[in-house]
Design a protein around this motif. Structure first.
Motif, PDB file in Angstrom:
ATOM      1  N   GLY A   9      -4.276 -26.448  17.348  1.00 26.96           N
ATOM      2  CA  GLY A   9      -3.707 -27.400  18.306  1.00 26.96           C
ATOM      3  C   GLY A   9      -4.541 -28.662  18.435  1.00 26.96           C
ATOM      4  O   GLY A   9      -5.230 -29.069  17.502  1.00 26.96           O
ATOM      5  N   VAL A  10      -4.488 -29.268  19.615  1.00 28.26           N
ATOM      6  CA  VAL A  10      -5.162 -30.552  19.829  1.00 28.26           C
ATOM      7  C   VAL A  10      -6.286 -30.444  20.857  1.00 28.26           C
ATOM      8  O   VAL A  10      -6.668 -31.423  21.486  1.00 28.26           O
ATOM      9  CB  VAL A  10      -4.144 -31.651  20.237  1.00 28.26           C
ATOM     10  N   GLY A  11      -6.840 -29.252  21.015  1.00 29.44           N
ATOM     11  CA  GLY A  11      -7.900 -29.057  22.002  1.00 29.44           C
ATOM     12  C   GLY A  11      -9.137 -29.879  21.746  1.00 29.44           C
ATOM     13  O   GLY A  11      -9.852 -30.243  22.677  1.00 29.44           O
ATOM     14  N   ALA A  12      -9.418 -30.186  20.481  1.00 30.97           N
ATOM     15  CA  ALA A  12     -10.607 -30.967  20.150  1.00 30.97           C
ATOM     16  C   ALA A  12     -10.382 -32.464  20.332  1.00 30.97           C
ATOM     17  O   ALA A  12     -11.316 -33.254  20.232  1.00 30.97           O
ATOM     18  CB  ALA A  12     -11.043 -30.684  18.716  1.00 30.97           C
ATOM     19  N   ALA A  13      -9.144 -32.879  20.579  1.00 29.79           N
ATOM     20  CA  ALA A  13      -8.820 -34.292  20.818  1.00 29.79           C
ATOM     21  C   ALA A  13      -8.747 -34.552  22.317  1.00 29.79           C
ATOM     22  O   ALA A  13      -8.382 -33.668  23.094  1.00 29.79           O
ATOM     23  CB  ALA A  13      -7.480 -34.635  20.168  1.00 29.79           C
ATOM     24  N   LYS A  14      -9.107 -35.773  22.711  1.00 33.48           N
ATOM     25  CA  LYS A  14      -8.894 -36.161  24.115  1.00 33.48           C
ATOM     26  C   LYS A  14      -7.478 -36.734  24.223  1.00 33.48           C
ATOM     27  O   LYS A  14      -7.265 -37.928  24.429  1.00 33.48           O
ATOM     28  CB  LYS A  14      -9.965 -37.146  24.574  1.00 33.48           C
ATOM     29  N   ALA A  15      -6.529 -35.834  24.040  1.00 27.95           N
ATOM     30  CA  ALA A  15      -5.113 -36.195  24.152  1.00 27.95           C
ATOM     31  C   ALA A  15      -4.682 -36.016  25.601  1.00 27.95           C
ATOM     32  O   ALA A  15      -5.078 -35.049  26.261  1.00 27.95           O
ATOM     33  CB  ALA A  15      -4.273 -35.303  23.237  1.00 27.95           C
ATOM     34  N   ALA A  16      -3.884 -36.954  26.091  1.00 27.12           N
ATOM     35  CA  ALA A  16      -3.506 -36.939  27.507  1.00 27.12           C
ATOM     36  C   ALA A  16      -2.869 -35.617  27.915  1.00 27.12           C
ATOM     37  O   ALA A  16      -3.150 -35.087  28.993  1.00 27.12           O
ATOM     38  CB  ALA A  16      -2.559 -38.101  27.793  1.00 27.12           C
ATOM     39  N   GLY A  17      -2.033 -35.056  27.053  1.00 31.88           N
ATOM     40  CA  GLY A  17      -1.324 -33.830  27.396  1.00 31.88           C
ATOM     41  C   GLY A  17      -2.228 -32.636  27.608  1.00 31.88           C
ATOM     42  O   GLY A  17      -1.869 -31.702  28.329  1.00 31.88           O
ATOM     43  N   ASN A  18      -3.414 -32.637  26.976  1.00 37.31           N
ATOM     44  CA  ASN A  18      -4.367 -31.545  27.207  1.00 37.31           C
ATOM     45  C   ASN A  18      -4.683 -31.405  28.687  1.00 37.31           C
ATOM     46  O   ASN A  18      -4.821 -30.303  29.213  1.00 37.31           O
ATOM     47  CB  ASN A  18      -5.690 -31.820  26.475  1.00 37.31           C
TER      48      ASN A  18
END
Length: 355
Positions: free
Chosen positions: A191-200
């Protein structure tokens, strides 16, 4: 008044809002400095880089950011020393990470020279918004979002990159009580846990609200597969001190590569504190709490720096933690802040002066 630089057009405010701000009663991230940076991606290139007075945007309700969540951000701080000099803390790490996050979210990467020119010029204009004194800082929020109009499920071809700045005091004023996640997850493999994505962060709010209803301030997230391994605490990386060993989870595609986390590990290594970067199970933590070998838990992040945990809950049982006299959390917080505020030598080269 408009002035041009090599890359950025600057539009200054006519009157500063600084005299209106009560710096003793700031709500974190709610007050913003006079100026902001904005740059648009269109026709395959970043262009129209501008510093302008802070204000509202006009954006279509059909902008893809609202429909498919293409948005990433960073958190940074500027600090002022006793002589009035302004410093950033490891800004190269933030620059690299926002581009890593952007790549994961199919957002075009931002140019390094333009990123740093924007920071320098913003901080030169709004230097007086950086208040001196330990605990005071200017929180800096770079972010990027998809602005192309249309609701077709595909990456946008137009984006906006912005930087806002907000004067802040301490994020948490006391210790934090946490519960260990047993149902909800922050992120999953691939997934995108390592990204500072807004949806996290938006996805964390509901389980965190449930935790608060039970008297906890934050959640320690566990792995999505078994809820067996301890991963992060709220919006922070998390450390566990068992006896005199400092344990933290390894970074992965689920766990954010935190700048403060890296800094804590580097200081611990310099100070001769044993570290163990490995997956720690909930069972190990509970056993250590019961036999007295668990000395401390603390979170690390830009906003709070170091946030001690006073108690954790698991399976309807509360485990209280007494702060030891040789507290690692207090030690790391002091050593980090002494570097950030130019109160000590910086052997790591983390302090970044703003001319």
């Amino acid at each position: 008044m408009n002035t041009s630089t090599e890359q950025i057009t600057v539009k200054k405010v006519t009157t500063s809002r600084l005299p209106e701000v009560d710096f003793d009663n700031l709500v974190f991230g709610s007050t913003f400095s006079d100026h902001m940076f904005m740059c648009d991606f269109k026709d395959g290139a970043w262009q129209d880089a501008t510093i302008l007075p802070y204000g509202n945007l006009s954006i279509s309700p059909a902008a893809k950011v609202f429909h498919y969540g293409q948005a990433v951000f960073e958190g940074m701080k500027a600090f002022k020393d006793e002589d009035g000099n302004v410093f950033l803390f490891r800004p190269e790490e933030n620059f690299e990470r926002i581009n890593k996050s952007s790549k994961r979210m199919a957002i075009p990467e931002f140019p390094k020279a333009l990123f740093f020119e924007a920071l320098h010029k913003l901080l030169a204009l709004d230097k007086d918004w950086v208040k001196g004194g330990l605990g005071n800082s200017l929180y800096i929020r770079p972010f990027a979002m998809a602005t192309q109009v249309g609701v077709a499920a595909a990456p946008a071809n137009e984006y906006k990159f912005m930087i806002l700045m907000s004067p802040v005091k301490a994020y948490y004023t006391g210790d934090v009580k946490v519960t260990i996640a047993q149902k909800y997850s922050r992120s999953a493999n691939g997934g995108v846990g390592a990204a500072k994505a807004a949806g996290n962060y938006g996805a964390q709010f509901y389980p965190t609200n449930l935790a608060r209803e039970k008297g906890f301030q934050q959640v320690i997230w566990t792995d999505a597969d078994e809820h067996k391994y301890l991963e992060e605490a709220g919006t922070m990386n998390v450390f566990f001190r068992i006896n005199d060993t400092l344990i933290t989870a390894p970074t992965s595609d689920r766990i954010l590569d935190g700048v403060t986390r890296k800094s804590v590990l580097a200081i611990a290594e310099r100070d001769g504190i044993e570290t163990d970067v490995r997956r720690l199970t909930v069972g190990e933590l509970v056993a250590a709490a019961k036999d007295g070998s668990l000395k401390e838990i603390f979170g690390s992040g830009t906003a709070a720096v170091i946030s001690p945990v006073s108690a954790f809950g698991y399976n309807d049982e509360i485990f209280e933690l007494e702060k030891p006299q040789d507290s690692y959390s207090e030690r790391f917080k002091k050593e980090l802040m002494d570097i950030q505020y130019n109160r000590a030598q910086d052997p790591f080269g983390w302090r970044y002066p703003i001319a």
